[in-house]
Design a protein around this motif. Structure first.
Motif, PDB file in Angstrom:
ATOM      1  N   HIS A  68       0.705  -1.275   0.022  1.00  0.00           N
ATOM      2  CA  HIS A  68      -0.109   0.021   0.083  1.00  0.00           C
ATOM      3  C   HIS A  68       0.883   1.187   0.215  1.00  0.00           C
ATOM      4  O   HIS A  68       0.708   2.170  -0.737  1.00  0.00           O
ATOM      5  N   ARG A  71       2.833   1.430  -3.370  1.00  0.00           N
ATOM      6  CA  ARG A  71       1.922   1.931  -4.427  1.00  0.00           C
ATOM      7  C   ARG A  71       1.520   3.534  -4.254  1.00  0.00           C
ATOM      8  O   ARG A  71       1.486   4.156  -5.126  1.00  0.00           O
ATOM      9  N   ARG A  74       4.397   5.366  -5.542  1.00  0.00           N
ATOM     10  CA  ARG A  74       4.677   5.345  -7.172  1.00  0.00           C
ATOM     11  C   ARG A  74       3.630   6.229  -7.808  1.00  0.00           C
ATOM     12  O   ARG A  74       3.921   6.714  -8.783  1.00  0.00           O
ATOM     13  N   ASP A  75       2.194   6.229  -7.283  1.00  0.00           N
ATOM     14  CA  ASP A  75       1.178   6.894  -8.075  1.00  0.00           C
ATOM     15  C   ASP A  75       1.460   8.398  -7.984  1.00  0.00           C
ATOM     16  O   ASP A  75       0.993   8.861  -8.788  1.00  0.00           O
TER      17      ASP A  75
END
Length: 78
Positions: A68, A71, A74-75
């Motif tokens: 989580h 991510r 990274r987003d």
């Protein structure tokens, strides 16, 4: 020299001090946070979250928590 109780003694004041606030770096950081919405801070892994997830989920929760946070970073390109 005594003054009557109704009068305050006269005080002379000099020029007020010059106050310079150098906040150019903080202004840039706050404007970037406003423009970016939530700000561009990288989310970090929490030691205590990993500890409690290890205690209560036998390590499985650690994998999901790490995925989580990775991510999320990274987003946002961090």
């Amino acid at each position: 020299m005594a003054t009557p109780q109704d009068q305050q003694p006269a005080q002379t004041y000099g020029q007020p001090p010059t106050i310079i606030i150098n906040n150019s770096s903080s202004a840039a950081a706050s404007s970037a946070a406003v423009i970016g919405g939530a700000g561009l801070r990288r989310r970090r892994q929490s030691l205590w979250a990993h500890f409690w997830l290890l205690m209560f989920t036998m390590g499985i929760g650690n994998i999901f928590y790490a995925m989580h946070v990775s991510r999320w970073n990274r987003d946002r390109g961090l």
